[in-house]
Design an enzyme around this catalytic site. Structure first.
Site, PDB file in Angstrom:
ATOM      1  N   GLY A   1       0.836  -1.193   0.000  1.00 34.32           N
ATOM      2  CA  GLY A   1       0.000   0.000   0.000  1.00 34.32           C
ATOM      3  C   GLY A   1       0.870   1.242   0.000  1.00 34.32           C
ATOM      4  O   GLY A   1       2.069   1.171   0.291  1.00 34.32           O
TER       5      GLY A   1
ATOM      6  N   CYS B   1       5.390  -6.024   1.804  1.00 29.41           N
ATOM      7  CA  CYS B   1       5.649  -4.586   1.766  1.00 29.41           C
ATOM      8  C   CYS B   1       4.913  -3.884   2.917  1.00 29.41           C
ATOM      9  O   CYS B   1       5.229  -4.105   4.072  1.00 29.41           O
ATOM     10  CB  CYS B   1       5.286  -4.015   0.403  1.00 29.41           C
ATOM     11  SG  CYS B   1       5.968  -2.365   0.092  1.00 29.41           S
ATOM     12  N   TYR B   2       3.915  -3.041   2.626  1.00 32.96           N
ATOM     13  CA  TYR B   2       3.173  -2.370   3.700  1.00 32.96           C
ATOM     14  C   TYR B   2       2.532  -3.391   4.631  1.00 32.96           C
ATOM     15  O   TYR B   2       2.506  -3.202   5.857  1.00 32.96           O
ATOM     16  CB  TYR B   2       2.105  -1.463   3.098  1.00 32.96           C
ATOM     17  CG  TYR B   2       1.322  -0.682   4.134  1.00 32.96           C
ATOM     18  CD1 TYR B   2       1.783   0.541   4.597  1.00 32.96           C
ATOM     19  CD2 TYR B   2       0.113  -1.171   4.646  1.00 32.96           C
ATOM     20  CE1 TYR B   2       1.071   1.257   5.553  1.00 32.96           C
ATOM     21  CE2 TYR B   2      -0.602  -0.473   5.595  1.00 32.96           C
ATOM     22  CZ  TYR B   2      -0.129   0.748   6.052  1.00 32.96           C
ATOM     23  OH  TYR B   2      -0.823   1.453   7.004  1.00 32.96           O
TER      24      TYR B   2
ATOM     25  N   HIS C   1       7.944  -7.243  -3.109  1.00 31.79           N
ATOM     26  CA  HIS C   1       6.702  -7.645  -3.780  1.00 31.79           C
ATOM     27  C   HIS C   1       6.928  -8.971  -4.518  1.00 31.79           C
ATOM     28  O   HIS C   1       7.331  -8.981  -5.676  1.00 31.79           O
ATOM     29  CB  HIS C   1       6.272  -6.570  -4.785  1.00 31.79           C
ATOM     30  CG  HIS C   1       5.753  -5.321  -4.147  1.00 31.79           C
ATOM     31  ND1 HIS C   1       4.425  -5.134  -3.851  1.00 31.79           N
ATOM     32  CD2 HIS C   1       6.401  -4.203  -3.715  1.00 31.79           C
ATOM     33  CE1 HIS C   1       4.263  -3.947  -3.279  1.00 31.79           C
ATOM     34  NE2 HIS C   1       5.447  -3.359  -3.189  1.00 31.79           N
TER      35      HIS C   1
ATOM     36  N   GLU D   1       4.746 -10.836  -5.739  1.00 32.69           N
ATOM     37  CA  GLU D   1       3.720 -11.065  -6.762  1.00 32.69           C
ATOM     38  C   GLU D   1       4.137 -10.588  -8.145  1.00 32.69           C
ATOM     39  O   GLU D   1       3.542 -11.001  -9.144  1.00 32.69           O
ATOM     40  CB  GLU D   1       2.400 -10.375  -6.354  1.00 32.69           C
ATOM     41  CG  GLU D   1       2.381  -8.873  -6.473  1.00 32.69           C
ATOM     42  CD  GLU D   1       2.890  -8.146  -5.243  1.00 32.69           C
ATOM     43  OE1 GLU D   1       2.544  -6.964  -5.076  1.00 32.69           O
ATOM     44  OE2 GLU D   1       3.642  -8.759  -4.458  1.00 32.69           O
TER      45      GLU D   1
ATOM     46  N   GLY E   1     -17.305 -13.687 -28.168  1.00 32.88           N
ATOM     47  CA  GLY E   1     -16.009 -13.497 -27.540  1.00 32.88           C
ATOM     48  C   GLY E   1     -15.667 -14.643 -26.609  1.00 32.88           C
ATOM     49  O   GLY E   1     -16.472 -15.559 -26.385  1.00 32.88           O
ATOM     50  N   VAL E   2     -14.485 -14.582 -26.033  1.00 31.93           N
ATOM     51  CA  VAL E   2     -13.997 -15.657 -25.174  1.00 31.93           C
ATOM     52  C   VAL E   2     -14.920 -15.853 -23.976  1.00 31.93           C
ATOM     53  O   VAL E   2     -15.341 -16.975 -23.663  1.00 31.93           O
ATOM     54  CB  VAL E   2     -12.565 -15.363 -24.694  1.00 31.93           C
ATOM     55  CG1 VAL E   2     -12.061 -16.488 -23.801  1.00 31.93           C
ATOM     56  CG2 VAL E   2     -11.633 -15.140 -25.868  1.00 31.93           C
ATOM     57  N   ASP E   3     -15.256 -14.761 -23.291  1.00 36.41           N
ATOM     58  CA  ASP E   3     -15.967 -14.866 -22.022  1.00 36.41           C
ATOM     59  C   ASP E   3     -17.364 -15.452 -22.189  1.00 36.41           C
ATOM     60  O   ASP E   3     -17.738 -16.404 -21.504  1.00 36.41           O
ATOM     61  CB  ASP E   3     -16.050 -13.484 -21.360  1.00 36.41           C
ATOM     62  CG  ASP E   3     -14.691 -12.826 -21.228  1.00 36.41           C
ATOM     63  OD1 ASP E   3     -13.695 -13.563 -21.144  1.00 36.41           O
ATOM     64  OD2 ASP E   3     -14.628 -11.587 -21.225  1.00 36.41           O
ATOM     65  N   SER E   4     -18.150 -14.882 -23.102  1.00 34.36           N
ATOM     66  CA  SER E   4     -19.517 -15.375 -23.257  1.00 34.36           C
ATOM     67  C   SER E   4     -19.534 -16.782 -23.849  1.00 34.36           C
ATOM     68  O   SER E   4     -20.412 -17.590 -23.525  1.00 34.36           O
ATOM     69  CB  SER E   4     -20.343 -14.426 -24.120  1.00 34.36           C
ATOM     70  OG  SER E   4     -19.863 -14.382 -25.443  1.00 34.36           O
ATOM     71  N   SER E   5     -18.549 -17.097 -24.698  1.00 32.88           N
ATOM     72  CA  SER E   5     -18.497 -18.439 -25.285  1.00 32.88           C
ATOM     73  C   SER E   5     -18.200 -19.494 -24.224  1.00 32.88           C
ATOM     74  O   SER E   5     -18.826 -20.565 -24.197  1.00 32.88           O
ATOM     75  CB  SER E   5     -17.438 -18.490 -26.388  1.00 32.88           C
ATOM     76  OG  SER E   5     -17.774 -17.639 -27.464  1.00 32.88           O
TER      77      SER E   5
ATOM     78  N   LYS F   1      -9.093 -13.582 -16.694  1.00 34.65           N
ATOM     79  CA  LYS F   1      -9.151 -13.993 -18.097  1.00 34.65           C
ATOM     80  C   LYS F   1      -8.336 -15.252 -18.365  1.00 34.65           C
ATOM     81  O   LYS F   1      -8.780 -16.145 -19.102  1.00 34.65           O
ATOM     82  CB  LYS F   1      -8.655 -12.856 -18.988  1.00 34.65           C
ATOM     83  CG  LYS F   1      -8.633 -13.179 -20.473  1.00 34.65           C
ATOM     84  CD  LYS F   1     -10.030 -13.244 -21.080  1.00 34.65           C
ATOM     85  CE  LYS F   1     -10.565 -11.864 -21.329  1.00 34.65           C
ATOM     86  NZ  LYS F   1     -11.829 -11.859 -22.100  1.00 34.65           N
TER      87      LYS F   1
END
Length: 532
Positions: free
Chosen positions: A62, A89-90, A177, A179, A233-237, A387
């Site tokens: 943060g 970190c924070y 960090h 990540e 698209g990818v998501d709805s498919s 995603k």
């Protein structure tokens, strides 16, 4: 669905967000370690966090200093609950301070790549790692005295207390960090905490995720009919394929041609997706309806909300049409189709202000843009996924790679890639320019290297040019190639100059209304991927 996977979802790893730029990235890294995670705000009371029965807790970084007035505070009760905790970190400084250590402004700032030395042996966090490694630092304060009972297991030239471990209480922390990819051993440090320090079984795999989501959809929907808003698209498919596996022929997919699609989009959806899945598909031509509703509208938030509402109105009519095709399933209900499936993802929810303390960056048409009088219950099986997880789920479901690896395309379509009012003429200009850019990127073999490349028409801007020895006064278009893993953060993609030059030449030669092509080199943050 096995008991182990149910337990795993019931006992998440909570990522406590102290205002970190990369809180969502931490959650993604946890899931890459095959462990389920959720992000919660630091303002959530400890009692509510513990009510979720977390398997472990991660304290994010943060921008604040722990000793400043008004800085986010860590309730020490969280460290006394017996739940494994890992501070970054924070979060590391907050934990050290709450445990009785000392945090000070030493004047020795560390930013960027920094060499760290691992101290001693028998470390939980650093088992199996080199004694010297590069880590990514971003701090001006340091822990100068470790808390009682914790041993120091890493240091840097400017930070003698760069990591602490307390195996008895299962409390761990690092100043850097882990990540971010710049920390060479960051993912291994995180995995060591999750798998060894917290003792969590790594069971969050695509196959298990599919099983969990299919079960959840069946329980939610029951015997009701379901519509899916299929964009191709990818998501709805992937959402459609998942719901079809769960409820079979209770599902009808509705593809709305709203006139905001890219060139050849409608034909591709009908051919590719239906051929791959055999799903029941209804195509609705709503081009005139959407363009009428958007006429003269220039505000991007207004566009998104209009598009979201029009989508719902079209689906309400489609629901009545489905009843006519299949017969009423419940004579007492005006709308026997009770559920609407959407391909909503976690980033959509976050950017639309989903969750306590989240800023409303922009209203996604399928989240903040939905009308209040929605007559459907929503089925959003991908709502907690990033995603990259959606793509893996799609492959697990057998969705063709050509669909799974399509570049993302926003639900509002080209409507939010026209800066200014939307009309048929402007859409035609943008559609031709977009098709050229996509053709050339594909020809150059860059489809997998680029997350997506929005082409933006600056419809209310004119640019002086010279074409055919004469003066022109045409529109500029913007190329926005970006590289990303999950759309939460992104960088502009370094497309080779010769490819960019060829795209520019073709657009200005073949699209008469365009006489200038420019390149957007803004990362996210500070910019979003789409301009609107």
């Amino acid at each position: 669905m096995s008991e182990t996977r149910t337990d795993l979802q019931r006992h998440p790893v909570l990522v406590v967000d102290f205002g970190a730029q990369y809180a969502q990235l931490i959650a993604r890294r946890v899931r890459e370690a095959r462990v389920y995670s959720e992000v919660v705000p630091h303002s959530m009371p400890v009692s509510e966090m513990l009510a979720k029965e977390p398997a472990a807790i991660i304290l994010s970084g943060g921008p604040s200093s722990v000793y400043e007035a008004g800085a986010p505070r860590l309730d020490a009760a969280l460290l006394e609950a017996g739940v494994p905790v890992f501070g970054m970190c924070y979060g590391f400084q907050s934990m050290a301070q709450a445990l009785g250590g000392t945090v000070e402004k030493t004047g020795a700032r560390e930013y960027g790549k920094t060499g760290a030395t691992i101290a001693g042996t028998g470390s939980t966090l650093f088992e199996g790692q080199p004694s010297s490694q590069i880590v990514w630092m971003s701090h001006g304060d340091s822990v100068t005295v470790a808390p009682p009972g914790a041993r120091v297991t890493a240091s840097t030239a400017g930070t003698p207390v760069a990591a602490i471990e307390d195996d008895d209480r299962r409390l761990y922390g690092v100043q850097w960090h882990p990540e971010v990819l710049h920390s060479e051993q960051g993912q291994r440090v995180l995995e060591n905490f999750l798998w060894q320090g917290a003792g969590i079984e790594p069971s969050w795999t695509p196959g298990n995720v599919v099983d969990d989501l299919v079960t959840a959809v069946r329980e939610q929907v029951g015997q009701d009919r379901v519509l899916c808003a299929l964009s191709g698209g990818v998501d709805s498919s992937v959402a459609a394929a998942l719901v079809q596996r769960a409820v079979g022929d209770q599902l009808t997919c509705v593809f709305v041609d709203h006139g905001l699609l890219r060139e050849g989009e409608a034909e591709q959806v009908e051919k590719d997706f239906v051929a791959a899945t055999g799903v029941d598909l209804v195509v609705v031509d709503a081009r005139e309806r959407f363009l009428t509703a958007l006429a003269g509208v220039t505000d991007p938030e207004a566009k998104r909300k209009i598009i979201g509402e029009q989508f719902i109105r079209v689906f309400e009519q489609a629901a009545r049409d489905v009843v006519g095709r299949h017969g009423r399933s419940d004579s007492d209900e005006e709308h026997p189709v009770k559920w609407l499936v959407q391909g909503t993802l976690y980033p959509d929810v976050v950017e639309s202000g989903g969750g306590e303390g989240a800023a409303n960056i922009k209203s996604h048409h399928n989240v903040g843009g939905l009308p209040e009088d929605l007559q459907f219950g929503l089925v959003e099986p991908l709502r907690t996924l990033f995603k990259d997880e959606v793509r893996q789920v799609g492959l697990e479901l057998g969705v063709p790679e050509g669909i799974v690896w399509r570049q993302p395309f926003p639900g509002p379509g080209l409507g939010i890639r026209i800066i200014g009012a939307v009309d048929a003429e402007r859409l035609a200009i943008l559609r031709r320019a977009d098709a050229i850019a996509r053709e050339e990127l594909t020809r150059a073999g860059l489809d997998r290297d680029i997350w997506q490349c929005p082409v933006v028409l600056l419809a209310d801007v004119r640019s002086v040019g010279v074409q055919g020895d004469g003066r022109t006064y045409g529109h500029p278009v913007v190329l926005r190639p970006v590289a990303s893993e999950d759309a939460m953060t992104a960088d502009w993609a370094r497309v080779p100059y010769d490819v960019l030059a060829h795209i520019s030449t073709r657009i200005t030669n073949e699209v008469a209304e365009v006489n200038r092509v420019v390149l957007d080199v803004t990362s996210k943050p500070p910019g979003t991927i789409e301009w609107e």
